[in-house]
Scaffold this active site. Structure first.
Site, PDB file in Angstrom:
ATOM      1  N   ALA A 187     -53.718 -28.679  37.626  1.00 38.60           N
ATOM      2  CA  ALA A 187     -53.841 -29.289  39.477  1.00 38.60           C
ATOM      3  C   ALA A 187     -53.852 -31.422  38.875  1.00 38.60           C
ATOM      4  O   ALA A 187     -53.491 -31.822  38.869  1.00 38.60           O
ATOM      5  CB  ALA A 187     -55.413 -29.603  39.312  1.00 38.60           C
TER       6      ALA A 187
ATOM      7  N   PHE B 218     -52.837 -26.365  46.054  1.00 36.20           N
ATOM      8  CA  PHE B 218     -51.561 -25.143  45.461  1.00 36.20           C
ATOM      9  C   PHE B 218     -52.255 -25.091  44.340  1.00 36.20           C
ATOM     10  O   PHE B 218     -51.072 -25.010  43.370  1.00 36.20           O
ATOM     11  CB  PHE B 218     -50.229 -25.255  45.653  1.00 36.20           C
ATOM     12  CG  PHE B 218     -49.720 -25.762  47.688  1.00 36.20           C
ATOM     13  CD1 PHE B 218     -50.542 -24.816  48.450  1.00 36.20           C
ATOM     14  CD2 PHE B 218     -49.095 -27.040  47.856  1.00 36.20           C
ATOM     15  CE1 PHE B 218     -50.580 -24.988  49.736  1.00 36.20           C
ATOM     16  CE2 PHE B 218     -48.624 -27.148  49.277  1.00 36.20           C
ATOM     17  CZ  PHE B 218     -48.940 -26.183  50.178  1.00 36.20           C
TER      18      PHE B 218
ATOM     19  N   ASP C 108     -41.286 -30.584  32.555  1.00 35.93           N
ATOM     20  CA  ASP C 108     -40.357 -30.130  31.125  1.00 35.93           C
ATOM     21  C   ASP C 108     -39.922 -29.050  31.147  1.00 35.93           C
ATOM     22  O   ASP C 108     -39.382 -28.001  30.265  1.00 35.93           O
ATOM     23  CB  ASP C 108     -39.852 -31.077  30.380  1.00 35.93           C
ATOM     24  CG  ASP C 108     -39.440 -32.615  31.766  1.00 35.93           C
ATOM     25  OD1 ASP C 108     -38.637 -32.421  32.544  1.00 35.93           O
ATOM     26  OD2 ASP C 108     -39.268 -33.819  30.822  1.00 35.93           O
TER      27      ASP C 108
ATOM     28  N   GLU D 238     -43.295 -25.963  40.711  1.00 37.07           N
ATOM     29  CA  GLU D 238     -43.037 -27.019  40.142  1.00 37.07           C
ATOM     30  C   GLU D 238     -41.302 -27.876  39.969  1.00 37.07           C
ATOM     31  O   GLU D 238     -40.935 -28.349  38.922  1.00 37.07           O
ATOM     32  CB  GLU D 238     -42.774 -25.742  38.992  1.00 37.07           C
ATOM     33  CG  GLU D 238     -44.143 -25.055  38.309  1.00 37.07           C
ATOM     34  CD  GLU D 238     -44.370 -24.531  37.099  1.00 37.07           C
ATOM     35  OE1 GLU D 238     -43.074 -25.755  36.003  1.00 37.07           O
ATOM     36  OE2 GLU D 238     -44.842 -23.679  37.032  1.00 37.07           O
TER      37      GLU D 238
END
Length: 379
Positions: free
Chosen positions: A123, A155, A239, A363
């Site tokens: 979150a 989301f 990453d 992302e």
């Protein structure tokens, strides 16, 4: 660069491929049509150790390798993008614990996730802070041995089904990203409210929740790392997770292409299969080339994640950017190859096109990926 997969990785991939063909693929259209979280698929993955892939053996898992996670996500996404998120988000929600958790936290929090007893979620985003994640408003105030969290998160993939939720919140308001900390919420002791489930274009079987935290108490022992280290952790996690989104995009494109390739061989027009027409052949050649290029970038980035390479940030962004843009182009072309049939839900390519779109957005939007890549090049 050729990627040498270990015998163990190939065995895991082959097991997943078989399970997907037998159990996931027949459910994919129904999962999409009903917009229901496939609890049966989650259970299937748990029983077969798939949810243990993100975790090293010492924490109850079977791998911990980014390459292996990507192999799994890719195989599942070929049939059902919603189901591939069960593995992808288990990894995303667990990375903060694996990256910044103490040994005690890892040994306490990871085994229930590795066994599939619990589902994880992550979150970070809020209604007013998506790409600008540091502008979050969720607050965490300390009182003795616990923090009290208040705010709204937006989301949140699997926010409604998760038992473990990593939340980023401001512990020192007014200090921008330097005042953000990370916390692990366990549903039974730190319950959150699911205020809304979003209705979406694609990945409809994966619940995307708005989460409200109303003075939720979290033990100080569930803070990950030091106060103020949360934003750096959030970026480090992305990453590691972006190669997985690249793998998901790759799998979606492969699933659509495999279907379209078989279709054009069978579809007859003007007395011959449409695969005999040069215009169709050129489309096939372009899609296949783009898929192959994306595969190399995805597994290069996953390899760099496993080796903790210094240029991971750049390569992971490149993989996510290229693979997701490729998936959108490829699935759109696959719909075109099927003509009118590509546009109706009796055939899977329209679902795959809808599912592909989100890989360009979540992302980190692909516009943000370009910022990340350019920044790394100019540093």
């Amino acid at each position: 660069m050729d990627f040498e997969f270990t015998a163990e990785q190939v065995a895991i991939r082959d097991t997943i491929r078989e399970l997907v063909q037998d159990r996931v693929a027949p459910r994919a259209a129904e999962i999409d049509a009903k917009s229901e979280y496939p609890k049966d698929i989650e259970t299937l993955f748990a029983e077969n150790g798939i949810l243990g892939i993100p975790f090293p053996e010492e924490y109850g898992g079977i791998s911990g390798s980014s390459v292996t996670i990507c192999m799994g996500i890719e195989e599942i996404a070929k049939a059902c993008a919603s189901s591939s998120l069960i593995l992808a988000v288990q990894a995303l929600g667990s990375y903060p614990i694996l990256v910044a958790g103490s040994e005690e936290q890892k040994k306490r929090l990871c085994p229930p996730l590795a066994s599939g007893e619990k589902v994880a979620a992550y979150a970070l985003s809020e209604p007013g802070s998506g790409s600008d994640a540091a502008a979050m408003k969720t607050r965490a105030k300390r009182y003795g041995n616990e923090y009290v969290l208040s705010g709204t998160k937006q989301f949140i993939t699997h926010g409604s089904v998760a038992g473990t939720l990593v939340v980023f919140a401001e512990t020192e308001p007014g200090t921008d990203h330097r005042g953000i900390s990370a916390f692990v919420l366990e549903r039974e002791t730190s319950p959150w409210i699911v205020s809304k489930i979003e209705h979406k274009l694609g990945i409809r079987g994966s619940p995307t929740a708005q989460i409200v935290l109303e003075e939720v108490k979290v033990p100080a022992s569930n803070r990950l790392g030091e106060e103020g280290a949360g934003f750096k952790l959030a970026l480090a996690v992305l990453d590691r997770s972006r190669p997985g989104i690249g793998a998901q995009a790759l799998g979606i494109a492969e699933g659509a292409f495999d279907y379209a390739l078989n279709y054009v061989k069978d579809r007859q027009q003007f007395g011959q299969p449409i695969s005999s027409f040069q215009g169709i052949q050129f489309m096939l050649a372009d899609i296949a080339t783009q898929i192959e290029a994306a595969r190399h970038l995805v597994y290069l980035s996953a390899t760099k994640a496993d080796s903790k390479a210094p240029d991971l940030t750049k390569t992971a962004a490149m993989a996510k950017l290229f693979a997701s843009d490729m998936a959108m182009r490829a699935t759109t072309d696959c719909v075109q190859l099927l003509g009118g049939y590509g546009y109706i839900s009796d055939y899977p390519v329209e679902r795959m096109m809808r599912d592909a779109k989100i890989t360009q957005i979540y992302e980190g939007t692909n516009q943000i990926q370009r910022v990340v890549i350019a920044r790394a090049l100019l540093r």
